[in-house]
Design a protein around this motif. Structure first.
Motif, PDB file in Angstrom:
ATOM      1  N   VAL A   3       7.186  -7.862 -10.289  1.00  0.00           N
ATOM      2  CA  VAL A   3       5.774  -7.467 -10.291  1.00  0.00           C
ATOM      3  C   VAL A   3       5.470  -6.612  -9.064  1.00  0.00           C
ATOM      4  CG1 VAL A   3       3.413  -8.356 -10.235  1.00  0.00           C
ATOM      5  CG2 VAL A   3       5.147  -9.564 -11.546  1.00  0.00           C
ATOM      6  N   GLU A   4       6.049  -6.937  -7.928  1.00  0.00           N
ATOM      7  CA  GLU A   4       5.814  -6.162  -6.714  1.00  0.00           C
ATOM      8  C   GLU A   4       6.341  -4.738  -6.862  1.00  0.00           C
ATOM      9  OE1 GLU A   4       7.558  -9.116  -6.458  1.00  0.00           O
ATOM     10  OE2 GLU A   4       5.920 -10.374  -5.773  1.00  0.00           O
ATOM     11  N   MET A   5       7.500  -4.608  -7.496  1.00  0.00           N
ATOM     12  CA  MET A   5       8.093  -3.286  -7.696  1.00  0.00           C
ATOM     13  C   MET A   5       7.228  -2.456  -8.643  1.00  0.00           C
ATOM     14  SD  MET A   5      10.796  -1.643  -6.795  1.00  0.00           S
ATOM     15  CE  MET A   5      12.525  -1.799  -7.054  1.00  0.00           C
ATOM     16  N   ILE A   6       6.728  -3.059  -9.693  1.00  0.00           N
ATOM     17  CA  ILE A   6       5.873  -2.342 -10.644  1.00  0.00           C
ATOM     18  C   ILE A   6       4.569  -1.955  -9.967  1.00  0.00           C
ATOM     19  CG2 ILE A   6       4.556  -2.601 -12.795  1.00  0.00           C
ATOM     20  CD1 ILE A   6       6.824  -4.389 -13.805  1.00  0.00           C
ATOM     21  N   THR A   7       3.999  -2.830  -9.170  1.00  0.00           N
ATOM     22  CA  THR A   7       2.759  -2.543  -8.455  1.00  0.00           C
ATOM     23  C   THR A   7       2.967  -1.395  -7.476  1.00  0.00           C
ATOM     24  OG1 THR A   7       2.166  -4.883  -8.608  1.00  0.00           O
ATOM     25  CG2 THR A   7       0.956  -3.543  -7.021  1.00  0.00           C
ATOM     26  N   THR A   8       4.055  -1.384  -6.757  1.00  0.00           N
ATOM     27  CA  THR A   8       4.360  -0.314  -5.812  1.00  0.00           C
ATOM     28  C   THR A   8       4.548   1.010  -6.545  1.00  0.00           C
ATOM     29  OG1 THR A   8       5.440  -1.896  -4.347  1.00  0.00           O
ATOM     30  CG2 THR A   8       5.910   0.423  -3.972  1.00  0.00           C
ATOM     31  N   LEU A   9       5.291   0.969  -7.650  1.00  0.00           N
ATOM     32  CA  LEU A   9       5.546   2.177  -8.434  1.00  0.00           C
ATOM     33  C   LEU A   9       4.242   2.729  -8.999  1.00  0.00           C
ATOM     34  CD1 LEU A   9       7.774   4.024  -9.393  1.00  0.00           C
ATOM     35  CD2 LEU A   9       8.001   2.595 -11.422  1.00  0.00           C
ATOM     36  N   VAL A  10       3.381   1.892  -9.550  1.00  0.00           N
ATOM     37  CA  VAL A  10       2.089   2.338 -10.081  1.00  0.00           C
ATOM     38  C   VAL A  10       1.216   2.879  -8.952  1.00  0.00           C
ATOM     39  CG1 VAL A  10      -0.063   1.506 -11.160  1.00  0.00           C
ATOM     40  CG2 VAL A  10       2.147   0.812 -12.099  1.00  0.00           C
ATOM     41  N   GLY A  11       1.230   2.255  -7.800  1.00  0.00           N
ATOM     42  CA  GLY A  11       0.454   2.731  -6.650  1.00  0.00           C
ATOM     43  C   GLY A  11       0.904   4.110  -6.189  1.00  0.00           C
ATOM     44  N   VAL A  12       2.228   4.322  -6.112  1.00  0.00           N
ATOM     45  CA  VAL A  12       2.762   5.622  -5.679  1.00  0.00           C
ATOM     46  C   VAL A  12       2.420   6.697  -6.709  1.00  0.00           C
ATOM     47  CG1 VAL A  12       4.897   6.912  -5.280  1.00  0.00           C
ATOM     48  CG2 VAL A  12       4.590   4.673  -4.228  1.00  0.00           C
ATOM     49  N   VAL A  13       2.591   6.383  -7.997  1.00  0.00           N
ATOM     50  CA  VAL A  13       2.285   7.364  -9.046  1.00  0.00           C
ATOM     51  C   VAL A  13       0.795   7.696  -9.029  1.00  0.00           C
ATOM     52  CG1 VAL A  13       2.186   7.703 -11.553  1.00  0.00           C
ATOM     53  CG2 VAL A  13       4.243   6.770 -10.510  1.00  0.00           C
ATOM     54  N   SER A  14      -0.064   6.690  -8.876  1.00  0.00           N
ATOM     55  CA  SER A  14      -1.514   6.954  -8.849  1.00  0.00           C
ATOM     56  C   SER A  14      -1.890   7.770  -7.614  1.00  0.00           C
ATOM     57  CB  SER A  14      -2.301   5.651  -8.914  1.00  0.00           C
ATOM     58  OG  SER A  14      -2.049   4.878  -7.769  1.00  0.00           O
ATOM     59  N   MET A  15      -1.236   7.540  -6.479  1.00  0.00           N
ATOM     60  CA  MET A  15      -1.508   8.327  -5.272  1.00  0.00           C
ATOM     61  C   MET A  15      -1.075   9.783  -5.470  1.00  0.00           C
ATOM     62  SD  MET A  15      -3.075   6.634  -2.964  1.00  0.00           S
ATOM     63  CE  MET A  15      -2.782   7.540  -1.485  1.00  0.00           C
ATOM     64  N   LEU A  16       0.076   9.988  -6.104  1.00  0.00           N
ATOM     65  CA  LEU A  16       0.542  11.354  -6.377  1.00  0.00           C
ATOM     66  C   LEU A  16      -0.398  12.060  -7.343  1.00  0.00           C
ATOM     67  CD1 LEU A  16       4.415  10.869  -6.585  1.00  0.00           C
ATOM     68  CD2 LEU A  16       3.102  11.990  -4.783  1.00  0.00           C
ATOM     69  N   LEU A  17      -0.869  11.343  -8.362  1.00  0.00           N
ATOM     70  CA  LEU A  17      -1.825  11.943  -9.299  1.00  0.00           C
ATOM     71  C   LEU A  17      -3.144  12.274  -8.599  1.00  0.00           C
ATOM     72  CD1 LEU A  17      -1.276   9.849 -12.559  1.00  0.00           C
ATOM     73  CD2 LEU A  17      -0.723  12.251 -12.175  1.00  0.00           C
TER      74      LEU A  17
END
Length: 95
Positions: A3-17
């Motif tokens: 869950v932490e990895m998915i949360t980090t990945l979603v956070g990075v993708v949302s920041m890039l967007l």
């Protein structure tokens, strides 16, 4: 994946967007400002061109009048010199 990895990945993708969206918004604003600047600058250039053209036309008229006056005075001067010198001698008598 945890869950932490998915949360980090979603956070990075949302920041890039968000970063890409902000950059796109900034470019769009700059384009609209450049368009309005281009319109204003074009109007100013046309105004200056009109004024400069009118000024050049006035100078050309004045210069043309002066040249015509000098040309007429030159003709009068040539006639006066010809009158002073008199007609050329056609026959030269031998002594």
């Amino acid at each position: 994946m945890s869950v932490e990895m998915i949360t980090t990945l979603v956070g990075v993708v949302s920041m890039l967007l968000a970063l890409a969206g902000g950059f796109g918004w900034m470019i769009h604003r700059m384009d609209s400002r450049m368009d309005s600047f281009e319109i204003r600058l074009g109007a100013r250039i046309d105004d200056v061109e009109t004024k400069l053209g009118a000024r050049i036309d006035r100078v050309e008229e004045k210069l043309g009048a002066r040249i015509d006056k000098v040309a007429s005075e030159q003709v009068e001067l040539k006639v006066a010199i010809a009158r002073i010198e008199g007609p050329p001698r056609h026959l030269v008598s031998a002594r």
